[in-house]
Scaffold this active site. Structure first.
Site, PDB file in Angstrom:
ATOM      1  N   HIS A  20       0.822  -1.224   0.000  1.00 30.61           N
ATOM      2  CA  HIS A  20       0.000   0.000   0.000  1.00 30.61           C
ATOM      3  C   HIS A  20       0.857   1.276   0.000  1.00 30.61           C
ATOM      4  O   HIS A  20       0.321   2.371  -0.176  1.00 30.61           O
ATOM      5  CB  HIS A  20      -0.927   0.027   1.217  1.00 30.61           C
ATOM      6  CG  HIS A  20      -1.906  -1.115   1.263  1.00 30.61           C
ATOM      7  ND1 HIS A  20      -2.723  -1.421   0.192  1.00 30.61           N
ATOM      8  CD2 HIS A  20      -2.186  -2.036   2.224  1.00 30.61           C
ATOM      9  CE1 HIS A  20      -3.473  -2.472   0.505  1.00 30.61           C
ATOM     10  NE2 HIS A  20      -3.167  -2.870   1.723  1.00 30.61           N
TER      11      HIS A  20
ATOM     12  N   HIS B 219      -6.694  -7.038  -0.263  1.00 29.56           N
ATOM     13  CA  HIS B 219      -6.826  -5.592  -0.516  1.00 29.56           C
ATOM     14  C   HIS B 219      -6.023  -5.189  -1.750  1.00 29.56           C
ATOM     15  O   HIS B 219      -4.975  -5.766  -2.035  1.00 29.56           O
ATOM     16  CB  HIS B 219      -6.322  -4.809   0.712  1.00 29.56           C
ATOM     17  CG  HIS B 219      -7.097  -5.126   1.953  1.00 29.56           C
ATOM     18  ND1 HIS B 219      -6.612  -5.957   2.940  1.00 29.56           N
ATOM     19  CD2 HIS B 219      -8.337  -4.753   2.334  1.00 29.56           C
ATOM     20  CE1 HIS B 219      -7.526  -6.074   3.895  1.00 29.56           C
ATOM     21  NE2 HIS B 219      -8.584  -5.357   3.557  1.00 29.56           N
TER      22      HIS B 219
END
Ligand code: ZN
Length: 319
Positions: free
Chosen positions: A146, A185
């Site tokens: 991320h 994710h």
């Protein structure tokens, strides 16, 4: 005897590297224990690897601090310098600083751990690229997928998989790297790092739920396919329902991922391996059986002459 030795020397190397370091358990969130990115994550993972007798069958790849010039392959100097400052902050200052970011906490050891994890990931990938190892797994934290060029996000500070891929290309001349992100994710940091780059095929399978799942980005949808020369080399597989199981994921492998991967003909395969799509993970709410991950690995091994490295992203430890 001599002939036997020579035969051994000529045998193809087929070793698996393993990165793990107890120091990487030092950072935690001092003010919110409900965060899923906690030290037990890698301790539990490693102790299971030990229980199964797998540690002795792997080659230990030690961690080491990544150097600034390596981190700069994917992050700005400002990003590096700001993280360095957190080492000197009080708990209250760390808490306040964390509020500027999305699902991020800081701890005085986080900068050092992020460097160590990244250094281990780079060395493991380099040893696979140069043929010292056949493949490997890095059981590391903090995770990386991320982290963006100039933004910490989702418990990630430095993008391990992106920097390792860049190192493989810039230092070792690789021209085609496949990064598969099977964490539940979206690996938005990795997507942004290579969005205009045709030398990296980035494939991410993730919860999307029509934009209602973190990180809530329009860019996580299927129609974000890369830009410029990288158009067609970013491949999002957004899942709009939870509860996806083995057959759903294997169907994605057989019908979407593998045909594209074989056409791309990667020289190296890196996996952002989060295990939050596994049955029982409260974050992922998916239903993939643990044994199915072994099938994923087996399906990837024929690519890139078996040069395959898994880097741990986020999976939830038991409470
Ligand atoms: Zn995740």
């Amino acid at each position: 005897m001599m002939a036997e030795n020579n035969k051994d020397a000529n045998r193809p190397i087929s070793k698996t590297g393993l990165v793990y370091e107890e120091k990487l358990t030092r950072h935690y969130c001092a003010w919110n224990t409900s965060y899923t990115e906690k030290p037990e994550r890698i301790q539990e993972c490693y102790s299971r690897i030990q229980q199964l007798g797998l540690v002795e069958r792997c080659v230990d790849v030690p961690v080491r601090p990544a150097r600034d010039e390596e981190i700069l392959l994917c992050h700005s100097k400002k990003h590096i310098d700001l993280l360095k400052e957190t080492h000197f902050m009080t708990t209250e200052q760390l808490g306040n600083f964390s509020r500027s970011y999305d699902y991020v906490y800081f701890h005085k050891t986080v900068e050092e751990n992020a460097r160590l994890a990244l250094g281990g990931a780079i060395d493991l990938v380099e040893q696979v690229v140069t043929g010292k190892l056949q493949n490997g797994m890095a059981v590391i934290r903090p995770p990386g997928h991320h982290a963006m060029s100039e933004e910490y996000s989702g418990y990630c500070y430095y993008n391990n998989v992106a920097v390792a891929a860049k190192t493989a290309m810039e230092k070792h001349g690789l021209q085609r790297v496949l990064i598969l992100d099977w964490d539940v994710h979206h690996g938005q940091g990795t997507q942004f790092a290579f969005y205009d780059d045709p030398s990296v095929l980035f494939v991410s399978i993730h919860r999307y739920e029509h934009g209602m799942e973190w990180p809530y980005l329009r860019e996580s949808d299927y129609d974000y396919i890369g830009e410029g020369r990288g158009r067609g080399f970013n491949f999002n597989i957004p899942l709009n329902e939870t509860g996806c199981d083995n057959s759903d994921y294997l169907s994605i492998f057989f019908n979407l991922l593998l045909p594209v991967a074989y056409e791309f003909q990667p020289e190296l395969v890196l996996v952002s391996a989060g295990f939050d799509s596994a049955i029982g993970c409260p974050e992922g709410e998916m239903s993939v059986a643990p044994a199915c991950f072994a099938h994923f690995v087996q399906l990837l091994k024929p690519l890139a002459a078996g040069k395959l490295v898994l880097l741990l992203e986020v999976s939830t430890a038991r409470a």
